[in-house]
Design an enzyme around this catalytic site. Structure first.
Site, PDB file in Angstrom:
ATOM      1  N   ASP A 152      -2.567  -5.043   0.647  1.00 44.62           N
ATOM      2  CA  ASP A 152      -2.040  -6.338   1.096  1.00 44.62           C
ATOM      3  C   ASP A 152      -2.672  -6.852   2.386  1.00 44.62           C
ATOM      4  O   ASP A 152      -3.010  -8.046   2.486  1.00 44.62           O
ATOM      5  CB  ASP A 152      -0.511  -6.307   1.195  1.00 44.62           C
ATOM      6  CG  ASP A 152       0.031  -5.114   1.980  1.00 44.62           C
ATOM      7  OD1 ASP A 152      -0.751  -4.369   2.596  1.00 44.62           O
ATOM      8  OD2 ASP A 152       1.265  -4.930   1.979  1.00 44.62           O
ATOM      9  N   MET A 188       0.816  -1.213   0.000  1.00 49.66           N
ATOM     10  CA  MET A 188       0.000   0.000   0.000  1.00 49.66           C
ATOM     11  C   MET A 188       0.855   1.271   0.000  1.00 49.66           C
ATOM     12  O   MET A 188       2.070   1.209   0.163  1.00 49.66           O
ATOM     13  CB  MET A 188      -0.912   0.000   1.239  1.00 49.66           C
ATOM     14  CG  MET A 188      -1.929  -1.133   1.243  1.00 49.66           C
ATOM     15  SD  MET A 188      -2.914  -1.200   2.761  1.00 49.66           S
ATOM     16  CE  MET A 188      -3.810   0.355   2.664  1.00 49.66           C
ATOM     17  N   HIS A 189       0.190   2.391  -0.209  1.00 50.46           N
ATOM     18  CA  HIS A 189       0.728   3.738   0.019  1.00 50.46           C
ATOM     19  C   HIS A 189       1.716   4.232  -1.047  1.00 50.46           C
ATOM     20  O   HIS A 189       2.095   5.406  -1.024  1.00 50.46           O
ATOM     21  CB  HIS A 189       1.415   3.860   1.391  1.00 50.46           C
ATOM     22  CG  HIS A 189       0.659   3.263   2.533  1.00 50.46           C
ATOM     23  ND1 HIS A 189      -0.614   3.671   2.881  1.00 50.46           N
ATOM     24  CD2 HIS A 189       0.993   2.288   3.413  1.00 50.46           C
ATOM     25  CE1 HIS A 189      -1.022   2.980   3.930  1.00 50.46           C
ATOM     26  NE2 HIS A 189      -0.075   2.128   4.267  1.00 50.46           N
TER      27      HIS A 189
END
Length: 484
Positions: free
Chosen positions: A235, A79-80
C-alpha cells in the site's frame, strides 16, 4: 482504460483511469476486522473476494463500457498479512493482519538472530509475516504442517484473479524473508522459520506482468480475457507511485491517523537501529525508506475528545501565523512509538505546564510534538544516507495550514501541497497496470501531481524551534526511565 484494485484493511477500492491517467470512476466495498483475543487482528480472505466483487459491480453499474475497454490491471494491498494455503489452495485459517501483535515473542526471538537485520535491513516487528508463521508453528502445529503456500493479501486476490502464485518486491520486503538488497527470497531466513522457497510465491517487479485475468471473471464482468495483471505494490509503495514519489530524493509526509515520512531511494540504504523501514520500491532498481509515527492526527483527536472541541476548532484558535513554542512540550507516544525508538511500552506526556497554559497552549504543543516526531524520522533517514530538500504533504491533517507550517519549520524543508485529486494506492495500482500493459517508462507514468501551494519554513522561528526540538529529544529518556 486501466483498473487499480486496492485491498485496504477497511475496504476494497476499484479505480478506473484512462490512457491520460484521468480518473473515470470508482467502486468501493467495506470490510470488517475480527479481534477474537486482545492483540489479535484477522480477516477471512473470502471476504476480500466478496468485497472485490462488490467494488467491481459498483464500478460496472456506472461504467460498463469503460470496464470493457480495460487493457491492464494493477493490485495494491495492506502489507505483512499471513494468508496460509494448503496444497489445494484452500485457506487454512483467517489471515493474521499487519496490526496483529500476538507474535511479539517470536518477533523478538527472530530479531535476536543477526541474520535478519543483516539481510532484510529491518527490525523484525511483530506485525511482519515471518514471526506470524513462527507463532502458527508454536501454537497451531497442525495448521503449520499443512502450509503449502504463504501469500500476502493482495497476492491472494491475484490467485483468484489469475490462478497464479506471484508476488512482487515491495510487498515481499515486509515479510522478513526477503533479501532486500538482492531483491530475492533468502533460503537462510526461510529455514530459520522452518519454511523453504517452494512455499513462497514467485517474484517479479511491480511494473512487470504477473498473471492474466481468468476468462470466467472476464466474462462475468464484461471484460476481455487475458488482460495482464501487474505485479503491483504494497500500500505505501503504491501510494508513492500515485504521488510520483519514485526518484531518489523525492519524499512525502503523510499526516494521517499515523504519520509516515516516505523517501524514495536509488540504492539500498538500511538503518534498522533507528527503526526505519527499508523496503524495495515497486519500480525496478528502486528502494524506499519510511519513518513511522504511531499517533499523528490521533494525538490531536485525543486532545479534541478531552477538550470537547473539534480538531479544526482547536487549530483555528491558534490563528494563521506560526507561534514560537511556549515551553509546553508534548510527546505523542499515546500507543508507543516506532521511529526512532521501536518502543511499544513508552507513553505520551505533557511537560512544562504552568497556570497560564491554556487550551491553545496544549493544542500548540500537540502540533509541535508531532512535528518534532517527524523531525526524528528525518534525522533517522539522514543517518541512513538520505538527504531531502522538500516533501509533499498528504493525509487529513495536511488540511491544517498551521500544522504544515510547524512541520516545515521543524524539518527545515519546504512542503508542497498537491492540487486536489485522488493520488492514493488505487491510483498507483492503476498506474502500475498501465505500465505492465503498455511497457511505458515507469518514471514517465509515475509523475507528481501539480502543486497547489508551497509552505516554507518560518525562518524567524528557526532557532526557537531548534531549541524546542532539543528539549523534546531530551524528554524521551527521562520519561522512559519512569515508564512501567
Amino acid at each position: 482504460m486501466y483498473l487499480g484494485l486496492d485491498l485496504g484493511t477497511s475496504g476494497v477500492k476499484a479505480l478506473l483511469i484512462d490512457a491520460k491517467q484521468s480518473i473515470v470512476g470508482s467502486g468501493h466495498a467495506s470490510l470488517d476486522v475480527s479481534r477474537p483475543h486482545p492483540g489479535w487482528s484477522e480477516q477471512n480472505p473470502a471476504d476480500w473476494i466478496g468485497a472485490c466483487e462488490a467494488a467491481i459491480a459498483e464500478l460496472r453499474s456506472a461504467h460498463a463500457k469503460e470496464l470493457a475497454a480495460v487493457k491492464g490491471i494493477g493490485l495494491s494491498g495492506h502489507m505483512h498479512g499471513a494468508t496460509l494455503l494448503d496444497a489445494a489452495d484452500q485457506v487454512l485459517r483467517p489471515c493474521i493482519l499487519w496490526n496483529d501483535t500476538r507474535s511479539h515473542a517470536e518477533a523478538a526471538a527472530l530479531d535476536a538472530d543477526p541474520r535478519f537485520r543483516k539481510l532484510t535491513g529491518n527490525i523484525v516487528f511483530p506485525g511482519f509475516t515471518a514471526p506470524k508463521l513462527a507463532w502458527v508453528k508454536n501454537n497451531e502445529p497442525a495448521v503449520f504442517a499443512k502450509v503449502a503456500k504463504v501469500l500476502l493479501p493482495k497476492d491472494f486476490l491475484r490467485l483468484w484473479l489469475a490462478g497464479e502464485h506471484i508476488s512482487e518486491m515491495s510487498d515481499s520486503a515486509g515479510t522478513s524473508w526477503l533479501d532486500v538488497g538482492k531483491r530475492a527470497w533468502s533460503a537462510e531466513l526461510l529455514a530459520a522459520t522452518s519454511l523453504d522457497e517452494r512455499q513462497m510465491p514467485s517474484l517479479v517487479e511491480g511494473t512487470a506482468k504477473a498473471g492474466t485475468l481468468r476468462s470466467e471473471l472476464a466474462t462475468k464482468w464484461g471484460m476481455q480475457a487475458g488482460i495482464p495483471i501487474a505485479g503491483g505494490a504494497g500500500d505505501n509503495a503504491a501510494s508513492a507511485c500515485g504521488m510520483g514519489t519514485v526518484g531518489a530524493g523525492q519524499a512525502f509526509v503523510s499526516l494521517g491517523t499515523s504519520g509516515v515520512l516516505f523517501a524514495a531511494n536509488a540504492s539500498y540504504l538500511p538503518n534498522p537501529e533507528s527503526a526505519v523501514h527499508t523496503f524495495c520500491h515497486a519500480l525496478p532498481g528502486t528502494w524506499h525508506q519510511m519513518g513511522v509515527i504511531l499517533s499523528a492526527t490521533d494525538s490531536l483527536n485525543w486532545l479534541s475528545a478531552i477538550a470537547g472541541k473539534g480538531a479544526g476548532e482547536l487549530t483555528a484558535e491558534l490563528g494563521d501565523a506560526l507561534q514560537a513554542p511556549t515551553g509546553v512540550s508534548f510527546l505523542p507516544y499515546l500507543s508507543g512509538e516506532r521511529t526512532p525508538h521501536n518502543d511499544s511500552a513508552i507513553r505520551g506526556a505533557f511537560t512544562g505546564l504552568a497556570h497560564e497554559s491554556g487550551r491553545a497552549a496544549l493544542t500548540q504543543a500537540v502540533l509541535e510534538g508531532v512535528a518534532f516526531a517527524f523531525r526524528d524520522s528525518l534525522e533517522a533517514l539522514a543517518k541512513a544516507g538520505t538527504t531531502l530538500t522538500r516533501v509533499t504533504a498528504i493525509g487529513g491533517g495536511s488540511r491544517s495550514r498551521y500544522w504544515l507550517k510547524a512541520i516545515a519549520t521543524a524539518l527545515g524543508l519546504p512542503i508542497d501541497i498537491p492540487a486536489e485529486g485522488d493520488f492514493g494506492a488505487a491510483f498507483g495500482a492503476a498506474r502500475l497496470g498501465l505500465i505492465a500493459a503498455t511497457a511505458a517508462d515507469p518514471r514517465a507514468v509515475c509523475t507528481a501531481p501539480a502543486t497547489d501551494a508551497t509552505v516554507e519554513p518560518v525562518a524567524a522561528l528557526g532557532d526557537a524551534y531548534a531549541q524546542a526540538y532539543q528539549r523534546y529529544r531530551q524528554l524521551y529518556p527521562a520519561i522512559r526511565a519512569v515508564t512501567a
